[in-house]
Design a protein around this motif. Sequence first.
Motif, PDB file in Angstrom:
ATOM      1  N   GLY A 135    -109.168  49.616  49.244  1.00 39.50           N
ATOM      2  CA  GLY A 135    -108.389  50.624  49.950  1.00 39.50           C
ATOM      3  C   GLY A 135    -107.493  51.403  49.001  1.00 39.50           C
ATOM      4  O   GLY A 135    -107.377  52.631  49.096  1.00 39.50           O
ATOM      5  N   ALA A 136    -106.856  50.687  48.073  1.00 39.49           N
ATOM      6  CA  ALA A 136    -106.028  51.361  47.072  1.00 39.49           C
ATOM      7  C   ALA A 136    -106.880  52.256  46.183  1.00 39.49           C
ATOM      8  O   ALA A 136    -106.475  53.375  45.827  1.00 39.49           O
ATOM      9  N   ASN A 137    -108.067  51.787  45.850  1.00 37.80           N
ATOM     10  CA  ASN A 137    -108.975  52.598  45.028  1.00 37.80           C
ATOM     11  C   ASN A 137    -109.355  53.892  45.743  1.00 37.80           C
ATOM     12  O   ASN A 137    -109.387  54.968  45.134  1.00 37.80           O
ATOM     13  N   ASP A 138    -109.628  53.793  47.037  1.00 36.79           N
ATOM     14  CA  ASP A 138    -109.937  54.996  47.825  1.00 36.79           C
ATOM     15  C   ASP A 138    -108.762  55.963  47.816  1.00 36.79           C
ATOM     16  O   ASP A 138    -108.938  57.192  47.712  1.00 36.79           O
ATOM     17  N   GLY A 139    -107.549  55.417  47.958  1.00 38.47           N
ATOM     18  CA  GLY A 139    -106.369  56.270  47.940  1.00 38.47           C
ATOM     19  C   GLY A 139    -106.189  56.982  46.608  1.00 38.47           C
ATOM     20  O   GLY A 139    -105.839  58.163  46.565  1.00 38.47           O
TER      21      GLY A 139
ATOM     22  N   HIS B  30    -103.408  43.837  62.119  1.00 43.55           N
ATOM     23  CA  HIS B  30    -103.225  43.418  60.728  1.00 43.55           C
ATOM     24  C   HIS B  30    -104.136  44.221  59.804  1.00 43.55           C
ATOM     25  O   HIS B  30    -103.713  44.676  58.729  1.00 43.55           O
ATOM     26  N   ALA B  31    -105.376  44.382  60.225  1.00 40.98           N
ATOM     27  CA  ALA B  31    -106.340  45.119  59.400  1.00 40.98           C
ATOM     28  C   ALA B  31    -105.928  46.576  59.246  1.00 40.98           C
ATOM     29  O   ALA B  31    -106.033  47.152  58.152  1.00 40.98           O
ATOM     30  N   ALA B  32    -105.451  47.184  60.331  1.00 37.07           N
ATOM     31  CA  ALA B  32    -105.052  48.585  60.280  1.00 37.07           C
ATOM     32  C   ALA B  32    -103.864  48.780  59.344  1.00 37.07           C
ATOM     33  O   ALA B  32    -103.850  49.695  58.510  1.00 37.07           O
ATOM     34  N   TRP B  33    -102.851  47.925  59.471  1.00 41.88           N
ATOM     35  CA  TRP B  33    -101.675  48.046  58.609  1.00 41.88           C
ATOM     36  C   TRP B  33    -102.032  47.787  57.148  1.00 41.88           C
ATOM     37  O   TRP B  33    -101.509  48.456  56.243  1.00 41.88           O
ATOM     38  N   ALA B  34    -102.905  46.809  56.909  1.00 41.23           N
ATOM     39  CA  ALA B  34    -103.307  46.508  55.534  1.00 41.23           C
ATOM     40  C   ALA B  34    -104.012  47.705  54.909  1.00 41.23           C
ATOM     41  O   ALA B  34    -103.754  48.062  53.751  1.00 41.23           O
ATOM     42  N   SER B  35    -104.904  48.339  55.664  1.00 47.26           N
ATOM     43  CA  SER B  35    -105.615  49.507  55.149  1.00 47.26           C
ATOM     44  C   SER B  35    -104.658  50.668  54.913  1.00 47.26           C
ATOM     45  O   SER B  35    -104.749  51.374  53.902  1.00 47.26           O
ATOM     46  N   PHE B  36    -103.738  50.872  55.849  1.00 47.69           N
ATOM     47  CA  PHE B  36    -102.756  51.955  55.719  1.00 47.69           C
ATOM     48  C   PHE B  36    -101.919  51.774  54.453  1.00 47.69           C
ATOM     49  O   PHE B  36    -101.740  52.707  53.663  1.00 47.69           O
ATOM     50  N   LEU B  37    -101.405  50.567  54.253  1.00 52.93           N
ATOM     51  CA  LEU B  37    -100.532  50.314  53.110  1.00 52.93           C
ATOM     52  C   LEU B  37    -101.299  50.361  51.789  1.00 52.93           C
ATOM     53  O   LEU B  37    -100.781  50.875  50.785  1.00 52.93           O
ATOM     54  N   ALA B  38    -102.522  49.823  51.788  1.00 51.99           N
ATOM     55  CA  ALA B  38    -103.313  49.828  50.555  1.00 51.99           C
ATOM     56  C   ALA B  38    -103.652  51.253  50.131  1.00 51.99           C
ATOM     57  O   ALA B  38    -103.515  51.617  48.958  1.00 51.99           O
ATOM     58  N   PHE B  39    -104.103  52.065  51.092  1.00 52.09           N
ATOM     59  CA  PHE B  39    -104.431  53.459  50.774  1.00 52.09           C
ATOM     60  C   PHE B  39    -103.187  54.209  50.309  1.00 52.09           C
ATOM     61  O   PHE B  39    -103.239  54.969  49.335  1.00 52.09           O
ATOM     62  N   THR B  40    -102.067  54.005  50.992  1.00 55.17           N
ATOM     63  CA  THR B  40    -100.828  54.694  50.637  1.00 55.17           C
ATOM     64  C   THR B  40    -100.378  54.322  49.228  1.00 55.17           C
ATOM     65  O   THR B  40     -99.967  55.189  48.440  1.00 55.17           O
ATOM     66  N   ALA B  41    -100.449  53.034  48.906  1.00 50.48           N
ATOM     67  CA  ALA B  41    -100.047  52.586  47.569  1.00 50.48           C
ATOM     68  C   ALA B  41    -100.895  53.255  46.491  1.00 50.48           C
ATOM     69  O   ALA B  41    -100.382  53.689  45.461  1.00 50.48           O
TER      70      ALA B  41
END
Length: 237
Positions: free
Chosen positions: A28-32, A152-163
């Motif tokens: 997710g962070a990589n996508d961001g 949990h999955a939604a918040w994890a994806s949101f935070l990972a992409f944002t980071a």
Amino acid sequence: MTESATHDEAHGGALGERLNWLRAAVLGANDGIVSTAGLVVGVAGATTERSTLLAAGLAGLLAGSMSMATGEFVSVSTQRDSEKAALAMERQELREQPEAELQELTGLLMDRGLSRRVAREAAIQLTERDALRAHASVELGINPDALTNPWHAAWASFLAFTAGALLPLLAIVLPPQTVRLPVTVASVLAALVVTGWTSARLGAAKPARAVLRNVAGGALAMGITYAAGTLLRTVGA
């Protein structure tokens, strides 16, 4: 099945789940990183206005993180509904045909390498302890007490992409104009080395190839969007 074996299996399953979450966070962070870098570098090819770059980067960050979170929420909600439906079906079958379900559990344990006698005894003990949990684990691969949580999955994806998205966004707006682009490209490529290496190690793959793919993909994305932005600026001029 001994208590020690059950304990080890629980720890193994928990470890596997944590690794899956960590791998998803890295991806997710990589996508961001890649999507936001491509966006802001493309806009940088068309304009040097810091406010425009900031607005474009923030829009891309918010749109991307919300899209990731929504997609993950829908996907995991569907998975959770399927798990609950499967458990409901298993509960009904245990109530209506307990002997057939015991035979089924015995067969599943035999498929895992136990002899018929040992499998039968294990199936009886597991059924007496918690029939639904036994069938959920052995037959369905589900832990009834740890169903997937879409929030949990939604918040994890949101935070990972944002980071991940914050890195190219800050790199494009904070430095002076003369070094803005090289700082962004360098920081993004360095971050992609880290995420590529990490995802490869989590997946027990060779890091060199994964890093090369990751860096090449990010560089290509930035190159194409920058060329497009430069072309638009030229046409507009």
